[in-house]
Design a protein around this motif. Structure first.
Motif, PDB file in Angstrom:
ATOM      1  N   ASP A   1       0.822  -1.218   0.000  1.00 36.79           N
ATOM      2  CA  ASP A   1       0.000   0.000   0.000  1.00 36.79           C
ATOM      3  C   ASP A   1       0.849   1.259   0.000  1.00 36.79           C
ATOM      4  O   ASP A   1       0.431   2.306  -0.496  1.00 36.79           O
ATOM      5  N   PHE A   2       2.059   1.164   0.562  1.00 38.27           N
ATOM      6  CA  PHE A   2       2.936   2.337   0.674  1.00 38.27           C
ATOM      7  C   PHE A   2       4.143   2.270  -0.262  1.00 38.27           C
ATOM      8  O   PHE A   2       5.027   3.125  -0.190  1.00 38.27           O
ATOM      9  N   GLU A   3       4.194   1.236  -1.090  1.00 33.74           N
ATOM     10  CA  GLU A   3       5.293   1.067  -2.048  1.00 33.74           C
ATOM     11  C   GLU A   3       6.645   1.055  -1.329  1.00 33.74           C
ATOM     12  O   GLU A   3       7.606   1.722  -1.718  1.00 33.74           O
ATOM     13  N   ILE A   4       6.694   0.282  -0.266  1.00 36.49           N
ATOM     14  CA  ILE A   4       7.922   0.169   0.531  1.00 36.49           C
ATOM     15  C   ILE A   4       8.892  -0.757  -0.174  1.00 36.49           C
ATOM     16  O   ILE A   4       8.538  -1.868  -0.585  1.00 36.49           O
ATOM     17  N   ASN A   5      10.108  -0.293  -0.336  1.00 34.23           N
ATOM     18  CA  ASN A   5      11.139  -1.077  -1.020  1.00 34.23           C
ATOM     19  C   ASN A   5      12.454  -0.844  -0.288  1.00 34.23           C
ATOM     20  O   ASN A   5      13.126   0.158  -0.509  1.00 34.23           O
ATOM     21  N   MET A   6      12.798  -1.756   0.615  1.00 31.49           N
ATOM     22  CA  MET A   6      13.968  -1.608   1.456  1.00 31.49           C
ATOM     23  C   MET A   6      15.198  -1.193   0.622  1.00 31.49           C
ATOM     24  O   MET A   6      15.447  -1.775  -0.424  1.00 31.49           O
ATOM     25  N   PRO A   7      15.953  -0.166   1.068  1.00 32.91           N
ATOM     26  CA  PRO A   7      15.890   0.514   2.366  1.00 32.91           C
ATOM     27  C   PRO A   7      14.946   1.718   2.413  1.00 32.91           C
ATOM     28  O   PRO A   7      14.855   2.386   3.423  1.00 32.91           O
ATOM     29  N   SER A   8      14.209   1.997   1.315  1.00 34.59           N
ATOM     30  CA  SER A   8      13.287   3.131   1.300  1.00 34.59           C
ATOM     31  C   SER A   8      12.047   2.833   2.136  1.00 34.59           C
ATOM     32  O   SER A   8      11.488   1.730   2.058  1.00 34.59           O
ATOM     33  N   CYS A   9      11.608   3.823   2.904  1.00 31.97           N
ATOM     34  CA  CYS A   9      10.437   3.642   3.773  1.00 31.97           C
ATOM     35  C   CYS A   9       9.130   3.888   3.039  1.00 31.97           C
ATOM     36  O   CYS A   9       8.056   3.818   3.637  1.00 31.97           O
ATOM     37  N   GLY A  10       9.180   4.209   1.744  1.00 33.59           N
ATOM     38  CA  GLY A  10       7.966   4.352   0.956  1.00 33.59           C
ATOM     39  C   GLY A  10       7.241   5.656   1.193  1.00 33.59           C
ATOM     40  O   GLY A  10       7.790   6.630   1.697  1.00 33.59           O
ATOM     41  N   LYS A  11       5.959   5.683   0.855  1.00 33.81           N
ATOM     42  CA  LYS A  11       5.157   6.904   0.927  1.00 33.81           C
ATOM     43  C   LYS A  11       4.748   7.204   2.365  1.00 33.81           C
ATOM     44  O   LYS A  11       4.705   6.319   3.208  1.00 33.81           O
ATOM     45  N   GLU A  12       4.416   8.485   2.592  1.00 36.85           N
ATOM     46  CA  GLU A  12       3.877   8.872   3.883  1.00 36.85           C
ATOM     47  C   GLU A  12       2.382   8.593   3.933  1.00 36.85           C
ATOM     48  O   GLU A  12       1.728   8.454   2.898  1.00 36.85           O
ATOM     49  N   ILE A  13       1.850   8.531   5.144  1.00 42.57           N
ATOM     50  CA  ILE A  13       0.403   8.400   5.287  1.00 42.57           C
ATOM     51  C   ILE A  13      -0.231   9.768   5.014  1.00 42.57           C
ATOM     52  O   ILE A  13       0.445  10.798   5.013  1.00 42.57           O
ATOM     53  N   GLU A  14      -1.525   9.773   4.769  1.00 43.25           N
ATOM     54  CA  GLU A  14      -2.242  11.022   4.500  1.00 43.25           C
ATOM     55  C   GLU A  14      -2.146  11.945   5.708  1.00 43.25           C
ATOM     56  O   GLU A  14      -2.250  11.510   6.863  1.00 43.25           O
ATOM     57  N   GLN A  15      -1.939  13.251   5.456  1.00 45.84           N
ATOM     58  CA  GLN A  15      -1.787  14.209   6.543  1.00 45.84           C
ATOM     59  C   GLN A  15      -3.155  14.675   7.061  1.00 45.84           C
ATOM     60  O   GLN A  15      -4.122  14.795   6.307  1.00 45.84           O
TER      61      GLN A  15
END
Length: 502
Positions: A41-55
């Motif tokens: 859901d957040f496109e996490i791809n180690m070592p990147s933490c991916g997208k932020e949650i909605e503010q």
């Protein structure tokens, strides 16, 4: 029949899913955090933490939100803060030991702040009204309940565990994280801790700096700090912070003038209620005494923090029967085998003012006064040391430990340090060969840590990898009781025997 079974399964899964969705809002606006989301859901791809949650837009929410409690150092007290978009004549917390009889009341004070003034006199951001109150006359070690009445709205009734009496033999349990943020990984690590907290009562959570990353270094935002991130982070951790004491110390992204985008800890102090001056302070929980230090300030013998730190250690050491465990927590580690950051020496940026006393004077006090554990963040990985002193001296055992064990738990959300600064290439950033002080390390997994002080001689340290319900590491550390403790225990036993005979 098969259709009905499938339908029942779907309904059941939806109910479970809704239990992990937290919604806050009014009228046309509602803010939802779904803790059942996945890495995809957040496109996490180690070592990147991916997208932020909605503010979150705090100005649209009248109901109490961002609820957090914190210790004061007195086991009969608990501080509490929450936020709303306005204030009313009634701003209070009702609390008690019975869920159906909240017969104590604490009235709050409220404040608001503006951020980043523009040429026309307007501001980029105006906070909600931040409320602060103090619950008193708690029963140490007992379960309590509270409900907030604020801005014409009320919160749910919330449960928490008060700190045990000072010197109590009752076990003490804490989470430990650092470098969190509002990324997909931050949410997933938070969800893991929420699941753990459903099965066990935790007294508190230690957050070793770099809290929300409300600054330009998040990469997904503009050049100036986005204060809205503080609100989003506050709401994301509410399921934890409203039920256990959430204790923080500032990191460079809260305190350093450059890294905090000129927040200089001003926002940190507006958002949190910590003891003392809130940057460095101490508090006791049962048999454990915690000391927070600020690594972005000097700690040598001539500095205000250094004088305070030694005096605090002296006072604790005068009563190690009450405080057999002493835990220091801070942001930057002095033992680190990751090339990104290295060991904290008091100088981060070349030419920047040197922060004196790191690491030599600081470590000399750890050793002189028998500090047991040093918790840190800053380096976005996990590392646990052997008992270590003066860099190269180690004890390769956790039995009858006499020197500090250092634990860095900086893998709670921000991108992992398995990439090379300047090139952003994914490489192995670990120093090789592994230093003698390093017992375990990983820079490929996010997660959280836990500490459970089982008795006055034994603490259990666990590290959970994101998404796992079982600890990857489960280490038991035992310490030698001091001779004075043994003599005191013997005297107590003799007195009991004499009184029994009489």
């Amino acid at each position: 029949m098969m259709f009905l079974s499938l339908l029942a399964l779907l309904v059941s899964s939806q109910l479970v899913h809704s239990e992990n969705k937290y919604t806050v809002g009014d009228g046309d606006y509602s803010y939802v955090i779904d803790y059942d989301q996945t890495e995809d859901d957040f496109e996490i791809n180690m070592p990147s933490c991916g997208k932020e949650i909605e503010q979150m837009d705090v100005q649209e929410i009248s109901k109490p939100n961002q609820i957090r409690i914190s210790f004061t150092g007195d086991p009969t007290e608990m501080a509490i803060t929450w936020t709303t978009n306005d204030v009313s004549h009634l701003e209070e917390v009702r609390y008690g030991v019975l869920e159906g009889d909240l017969n104590n009341t604490a009235t709050s004070i409220s404040h608001q702040y503006n951020w980043n003034e523009q040429a026309d006199g307007s501001y980029i951001y105006t906070s909600g009204f931040i409320h602060e109150a103090l619950m008193v006359n708690l029963v140490p070690g007992a379960i309590h309940f509270y409900q907030i009445f604020s801005n014409g709205q009320q919160s749910d009734v919330i449960r928490f565990l008060a700190a045990p009496e000072h010197g109590s033999d009752a076990p003490v349990s804490f989470f430990h994280i650092g470098d969190h943020g509002t990324f997909g990984t931050s949410l997933l690590v938070t969800a893991d801790m929420m699941k753990r907290a459903k099965n066990q009562d935790f007294h508190g959570l230690i957050h070793c700096g770099d809290i929300s990353y409300a600054n330009k270094f998040n990469g997904s935002r503009g050049h100036y700090a986005t204060q809205q991130v503080w609100d989003t982070w506050g709401q994301m951790v509410e399921p934890l912070g409203s039920k256990m004491a959430y204790m923080v110390t500032p990191g460079n992204h809260e305190l350093d003038p450059y890294d905090s985008t000129k927040e200089n800890a001003t926002i940190y102090r507006k958002r949190f209620i910590m003891p003392g001056n809130e940057r460095y302070y101490n508090f006791g929980v049962g048999m454990v005494h915690f000391i927070a230090v600020s690594t972005d300030e000097s700690i040598d013998s001539s500095s205000t923090q250094g004088v305070w730190f030694e005096q605090t250690l002296k006072e604790i050491n005068e009563d190690r029967e009450t405080w057999p465990w002493v835990v220091v927590f801070q942001h930057r580690p002095i033992y680190n085998s990751n090339k990104n950051h290295g060991n904290w020496t008091g100088e981060y940026y070349e030419g920047e003012d040197l922060k004196l006393g790191w690491p030599d004077y600081f470590e000399s006090l750890l050793l002189r006064y028998g500090v047991d554990l040093v918790l840190a963040g800053h380096v976005h990985h996990y590392e646990r040391s052997w008992p270590v002193w003066e860099r190269n001296n180690t004890e390769h055992s956790y039995t009858d430990v006499t020197k500090p064990v250092h634990v860095t738990c900086g893998h709670a959300g921000k991108g992992l340090y398995k990439w090379e600064w300047g090139t952003n290439k994914t490489v192995d950033t670990y120093s090789e060969p592994k230093p003698a002080f390093s017992a375990s390390r990983t820079n490929t997994e996010w997660g959280h840590c836990e500490l459970e002080f089982l008795d006055k001689n034994t603490v259990q340290h666990k590290m959970f990898v994101m998404g796992s319900s079982k600890p990857k590491e489960d280490v038991t550390i035992t310490k030698k009781r001091s001779s004075s403790s043994s003599v005191s225990a013997s005297i107590s036993l003799i007195l009991v025997l004499v009184l029994t005979v009489l």
